[in-house]
Design a protein around this motif. Structure first.
Motif, PDB file in Angstrom:
ATOM      1  N   ALA A 109       0.807  -1.218   0.000  1.00 31.49           N
ATOM      2  CA  ALA A 109       0.000   0.000   0.000  1.00 31.49           C
ATOM      3  C   ALA A 109       0.840   1.268   0.000  1.00 31.49           C
ATOM      4  O   ALA A 109       0.319   2.348  -0.281  1.00 31.49           O
ATOM      5  N   SER A 110       2.160   1.158   0.270  1.00 34.56           N
ATOM      6  CA  SER A 110       2.988   2.361   0.358  1.00 34.56           C
ATOM      7  C   SER A 110       3.478   2.850  -0.990  1.00 34.56           C
ATOM      8  O   SER A 110       4.108   3.907  -1.067  1.00 34.56           O
ATOM      9  N   ARG A 111       3.233   2.106  -2.071  1.00 34.02           N
ATOM     10  CA  ARG A 111       3.710   2.540  -3.390  1.00 34.02           C
ATOM     11  C   ARG A 111       2.764   2.038  -4.474  1.00 34.02           C
ATOM     12  O   ARG A 111       2.059   1.045  -4.286  1.00 34.02           O
ATOM     13  N   PRO A 112       2.727   2.712  -5.624  1.00 34.23           N
ATOM     14  CA  PRO A 112       1.872   2.281  -6.731  1.00 34.23           C
ATOM     15  C   PRO A 112       2.283   0.897  -7.230  1.00 34.23           C
ATOM     16  O   PRO A 112       3.466   0.537  -7.229  1.00 34.23           O
ATOM     17  N   VAL A 113       1.289   0.119  -7.663  1.00 35.25           N
ATOM     18  CA  VAL A 113       1.551  -1.248  -8.117  1.00 35.25           C
ATOM     19  C   VAL A 113       2.159  -1.202  -9.522  1.00 35.25           C
ATOM     20  O   VAL A 113       1.636  -0.538 -10.418  1.00 35.25           O
ATOM     21  N   ARG A 114       3.251  -1.926  -9.706  1.00 35.02           N
ATOM     22  CA  ARG A 114       3.885  -2.052 -11.015  1.00 35.02           C
ATOM     23  C   ARG A 114       4.096  -3.534 -11.295  1.00 35.02           C
ATOM     24  O   ARG A 114       4.796  -4.223 -10.547  1.00 35.02           O
ATOM     25  N   VAL A 115       3.484  -4.006 -12.375  1.00 31.35           N
ATOM     26  CA  VAL A 115       3.603  -5.412 -12.771  1.00 31.35           C
ATOM     27  C   VAL A 115       4.257  -5.452 -14.143  1.00 31.35           C
ATOM     28  O   VAL A 115       3.806  -4.775 -15.073  1.00 31.35           O
ATOM     29  N   ALA A 116       5.322  -6.217 -14.278  1.00 31.27           N
ATOM     30  CA  ALA A 116       6.046  -6.337 -15.552  1.00 31.27           C
ATOM     31  C   ALA A 116       6.038  -7.794 -15.989  1.00 31.27           C
ATOM     32  O   ALA A 116       6.292  -8.695 -15.189  1.00 31.27           O
ATOM     33  N   VAL A 117       5.749  -8.010 -17.276  1.00 33.24           N
ATOM     34  CA  VAL A 117       5.770  -9.353 -17.865  1.00 33.24           C
ATOM     35  C   VAL A 117       6.834  -9.352 -18.952  1.00 33.24           C
ATOM     36  O   VAL A 117       6.855  -8.469 -19.819  1.00 33.24           O
ATOM     37  N   GLU A 118       7.730 -10.338 -18.904  1.00 34.32           N
ATOM     38  CA  GLU A 118       8.773 -10.429 -19.916  1.00 34.32           C
ATOM     39  C   GLU A 118       8.969 -11.885 -20.298  1.00 34.32           C
ATOM     40  O   GLU A 118       8.547 -12.798 -19.564  1.00 34.32           O
ATOM     41  N   GLY A 119       9.612 -12.109 -21.438  1.00 27.84           N
ATOM     42  CA  GLY A 119       9.830 -13.482 -21.914  1.00 27.84           C
ATOM     43  C   GLY A 119      11.031 -13.562 -22.825  1.00 27.84           C
ATOM     44  O   GLY A 119      11.467 -12.570 -23.419  1.00 27.84           O
ATOM     45  N   ARG A 120      11.565 -14.768 -22.939  1.00 27.67           N
ATOM     46  CA  ARG A 120      12.717 -14.987 -23.808  1.00 27.67           C
ATOM     47  C   ARG A 120      12.750 -16.453 -24.219  1.00 27.67           C
ATOM     48  O   ARG A 120      12.196 -17.322 -23.540  1.00 27.67           O
ATOM     49  N   ARG A 121      13.385 -16.717 -25.323  1.00 27.79           N
ATOM     50  CA  ARG A 121      13.534 -18.089 -25.821  1.00 27.79           C
ATOM     51  C   ARG A 121      14.906 -18.609 -25.414  1.00 27.79           C
ATOM     52  O   ARG A 121      15.919 -17.935 -25.576  1.00 27.79           O
ATOM     53  N   GLU A 122      14.938 -19.814 -24.861  1.00 29.82           N
ATOM     54  CA  GLU A 122      16.196 -20.472 -24.482  1.00 29.82           C
ATOM     55  C   GLU A 122      16.196 -21.869 -25.078  1.00 29.82           C
ATOM     56  O   GLU A 122      15.707 -22.818 -24.456  1.00 29.82           O
ATOM     57  N   GLY A 123      16.737 -21.985 -26.278  1.00 32.77           N
ATOM     58  CA  GLY A 123      16.776 -23.289 -26.942  1.00 32.77           C
ATOM     59  C   GLY A 123      15.382 -23.793 -27.240  1.00 32.77           C
ATOM     60  O   GLY A 123      14.582 -23.142 -27.921  1.00 32.77           O
ATOM     61  N   GLU A 124      15.074 -24.968 -26.733  1.00 32.85           N
ATOM     62  CA  GLU A 124      13.771 -25.588 -26.973  1.00 32.85           C
ATOM     63  C   GLU A 124      12.734 -25.186 -25.925  1.00 32.85           C
ATOM     64  O   GLU A 124      11.634 -25.735 -25.918  1.00 32.85           O
ATOM     65  N   ARG A 125      13.083 -24.243 -25.072  1.00 32.15           N
ATOM     66  CA  ARG A 125      12.158 -23.845 -24.011  1.00 32.15           C
ATOM     67  C   ARG A 125      11.961 -22.334 -24.043  1.00 32.15           C
ATOM     68  O   ARG A 125      12.783 -21.592 -24.576  1.00 32.15           O
ATOM     69  N   VAL A 126      10.840 -21.911 -23.473  1.00 32.97           N
ATOM     70  CA  VAL A 126      10.508 -20.495 -23.400  1.00 32.97           C
ATOM     71  C   VAL A 126      10.335 -20.132 -21.922  1.00 32.97           C
ATOM     72  O   VAL A 126       9.710 -20.884 -21.164  1.00 32.97           O
ATOM     73  N   VAL A 127      10.914 -18.995 -21.535  1.00 30.17           N
ATOM     74  CA  VAL A 127      10.875 -18.552 -20.139  1.00 30.17           C
ATOM     75  C   VAL A 127      10.072 -17.264 -20.052  1.00 30.17           C
ATOM     76  O   VAL A 127      10.373 -16.283 -20.747  1.00 30.17           O
ATOM     77  N   PHE A 128       9.033 -17.280 -19.215  1.00 30.42           N
ATOM     78  CA  PHE A 128       8.231 -16.081 -18.944  1.00 30.42           C
ATOM     79  C   PHE A 128       8.428 -15.699 -17.477  1.00 30.42           C
ATOM     80  O   PHE A 128       8.519 -16.571 -16.607  1.00 30.42           O
ATOM     81  N   ALA A 129       8.453 -14.398 -17.220  1.00 32.35           N
ATOM     82  CA  ALA A 129       8.614 -13.905 -15.846  1.00 32.35           C
ATOM     83  C   ALA A 129       7.557 -12.835 -15.580  1.00 32.35           C
ATOM     84  O   ALA A 129       7.374 -11.927 -16.399  1.00 32.35           O
ATOM     85  N   VAL A 130       6.880 -12.964 -14.445  1.00 31.88           N
ATOM     86  CA  VAL A 130       5.923 -11.948 -13.991  1.00 31.88           C
ATOM     87  C   VAL A 130       6.517 -11.335 -12.726  1.00 31.88           C
ATOM     88  O   VAL A 130       6.641 -12.007 -11.701  1.00 31.88           O
ATOM     89  N   ARG A 131       6.884 -10.060 -12.822  1.00 34.35           N
ATOM     90  CA  ARG A 131       7.589  -9.382 -11.731  1.00 34.35           C
ATOM     91  C   ARG A 131       6.720  -8.256 -11.171  1.00 34.35           C
ATOM     92  O   ARG A 131       6.095  -7.508 -11.938  1.00 34.35           O
ATOM     93  N   ASP A 132       6.670  -8.135  -9.854  1.00 28.72           N
ATOM     94  CA  ASP A 132       5.887  -7.070  -9.225  1.00 28.72           C
ATOM     95  C   ASP A 132       6.698  -6.413  -8.119  1.00 28.72           C
ATOM     96  O   ASP A 132       7.775  -6.886  -7.750  1.00 28.72           O
ATOM     97  N   ASN A 133       6.187  -5.302  -7.632  1.00 29.39           N
ATOM     98  CA  ASN A 133       6.843  -4.580  -6.529  1.00 29.39           C
ATOM     99  C   ASN A 133       5.976  -4.610  -5.274  1.00 29.39           C
ATOM    100  O   ASN A 133       5.906  -3.643  -4.521  1.00 29.39           O
ATOM    101  N   GLY A 134       5.326  -5.757  -5.051  1.00 35.22           N
ATOM    102  CA  GLY A 134       4.401  -5.894  -3.934  1.00 35.22           C
ATOM    103  C   GLY A 134       5.073  -6.129  -2.599  1.00 35.22           C
ATOM    104  O   GLY A 134       6.257  -5.829  -2.401  1.00 35.22           O
ATOM    105  N   ARG A 135       4.333  -6.752  -1.696  1.00 36.44           N
ATOM    106  CA  ARG A 135       4.806  -6.926  -0.322  1.00 36.44           C
ATOM    107  C   ARG A 135       5.893  -7.986  -0.209  1.00 36.44           C
ATOM    108  O   ARG A 135       6.652  -8.011   0.751  1.00 36.44           O
TER     109      ARG A 135
END
Length: 498
Positions: A403-429
């Motif tokens: 509650a002390s700061r605005p919510v920021r959610v970032a989604v990113e992704g990258r390809r690593e060979g035969e697999r795909v990596v997704f990351a959901v990053r936030d600035n929460g508690r």
């Protein structure tokens, strides 16, 4: 692996370790020798520069003393005051130059003593020249020239020249000795470098021989492993089929248990309603008796009718409702486990945009921001499962905000060979490090329980990730935020059924 192969591998590892150690030692020696040679060269260069500075300073002293003598002789011939000014200027410079030469040779006692002789000679010259100027002004040219010839001032100049020549010769001798020592040192350095080079060549040859021998052993081992692998694949397929059957049995068991639990739960909920209705009648009766014959109603009866029974019924009702939600969650997980995966080409960026659009009202309400950091790679997988995973992660980021700061959610992704990596990053508690793995367990939650939920969301997410052939993990720090990393195969391939 056989004991013979293990011994060969151990022997090879020891050989390689010894070769690498010796090679490293040879390199260290070579580097130290080069550094030592470079340092010696620098030292010699410094000494050469020192000798040149001494010679230049001594030459300047010699030039200035001769300039003084020239000024005196010119004044004896022609009493022009410009000669006297030259004498004054030159004499003013000599003390500083004498101090400079003394500092340069301060580490050589012999040279220091010669500097003292120089200073004494310069002082004698100064006094004699000053008297000559005065004698020329008072007594005239003949008297001054006669006095100059009697005193023998040429001897002073000759003495100063001899001292400076001795000092230069001494510096040249020291430089020659140091240069010879440097040549010897450099010769030793070159010998060490040569020995190190030969050692490196020998070690390189020995290492190549050992590597070639080990490669031959590896080829034989690979052939043996290929033969074993053929049998292993059949065993793995059989074990996978057994696990799949066990998983199906667990799914059926969960479905049956949840149905069996629901039947008594419905009865409990029904009887709770009846108890609540009966409590109403009881309250009416107590109120009527209080009005007509209050002495017949005890305090315990009043409390039981008006406080204890409502509280107990409330506890029963909240517990049955929670149990009903848990049973529904188990049913959803069971149904999801039986659902047929339907892979298709997915544009994950569009899926995230759709999730963001569905949460637009909530995002606007709390002043949050959902941002896609880069172009998300596509996958071939089940649309519903991928949507559920990403939706759950993004909704959690909005739900468990700080509650002390605005919510920021970032989604990113990258390809690593035969697999795909997704990351959901936030600035929460954030999540306590001890709970990074436990938050994926069924009915387990972390931190303050100030948000609605039963602890099945992340368990469902992990189950979906496993079904898609992937995995999910959490990295978080309390007070700073969380990052959930989803790893999926770029192309979903269904497991073989037994």
């Amino acid at each position: 692996m056989s004991s013979t192969a293990m011994r060969r591998e151990g022997s090879f590892e020891r050989i390689v370790l010894v070769c690498v150690t010796l090679g490293f030692a040879a390199l260290v020696v070579a580097v130290l020798a080069a550094a030592w040679g470079f340092q010696r060269t620098q030292e010699t260069s410094r000494l050469v520069n020192h000798t040149f500075r001494v010679e230049l300073t001594l030459g300047e002293i010699r030039t200035l003393t001769e300039r003084v003598e020239t000024a005196r002789r010119g004044f004896l011939i022609t009493p022009d005051e410009r000669f006297f000014r030259v004498f004054e200027e030159t004499e003013a410079r000599l003390p500083g130059i004498l101090e400079a030469i003394e500092a340069l040779v301060s580490d050589n006692p012999v040279q220091v003593s010669r500097v003292e002789l120089l200073r004494a000679g310069v002082e004698r010259q100064r006094l004699a020249v000053a008297r000559s100027f005065e004698r020329r002004r008072v007594d005239g040219a003949e008297a001054a020239q006669s006095a100059f010839a009697e005193v023998g001032q040429a001897d002073v100049i000759r003495e100063l020249r001899d001292i400076t020549n001795q000092m230069v010769a001494d510096e040249q001798k020291l430089l020659a000795e140091r240069s010879a020592a440097q040549s010897t040192s450099l010769g030793h350095a070159y010998v060490i470098l040569g020995i190190a080079g030969v050692m490196l060549l020998l070690l390189a040859g020995g290492t190549l021989w050992a590597v070639r021998r080990n490669l031959a052993e590896l080829k034989r081992s690979r052939d043996s492993l290929a033969e074993l692998n053929d049998n292993l694949e059949a065993s793995v397929e059989a074990r996978t089929a057994d696990l799949q059957r066990a998983n199906d049995e667990i799914q059926r068991f969960a479905y049956i248990v949840s149905h069996d639990l629901r039947s008594p739960l419905v009865n409990v909920m029904g009887f709770t309603s009846e108890m609540d209705a009966a409590r109403g009648y009881l309250v009416e009766l107590v109120e009527k008796v209080e009005a007509e014959a209050p002495h017949l109603v005890s305090e315990d009866a009043r409390l039981a009718a008006r406080e204890d029974l409502p509280e107990a019924i409330g506890f029963i009702r909240s517990s049955t409702q929670k149990m009903d939600r848990l049973i529904n969650a188990i049913l959803r997980l069971s149904r999801e486990g039986r659902r047929v995966i339907a892979p298709e080409a997915l544009k994950v960026g569009e899926i995230v945009d759709g999730i963001s659009a569905s949460l637009a009202h909530r995002v606007s309400e709390i002043g949050a921001e959902i941002k896609v950091e880069n172009r998300l790679p596509g996958v071939v997988s089940d649309r519903l499962a991928v949507e559920q995973i990403l939706s759950n992660l993004i909704e959690n980021a909005l739900k468990y905000r700080d509650a002390s700061r605005p919510v920021r959610v970032a989604v990113e992704g990258r390809r690593e060979g035969e697999r795909v990596v997704f990351a959901v990053r936030d600035n929460g508690r954030g999540i306590d490090p001890r709970d990074h793995d436990r938050v994926f367990d069924l009915f387990r939650r972390s931190g303050a329980q100030d948000q609605p939920g039963e602890g099945i969301g992340l368990a469902h997410v992990r189950a979906l990730a496993y079904r898609l052939g992937g995995n999910i993990s959490c990295a978080s720090e309390l007070g700073k935020g969380s990052t959930f990393t989803l790893v999926l195969p770029a192309v979903y391939r269904p497991r073989k059924e037994g």
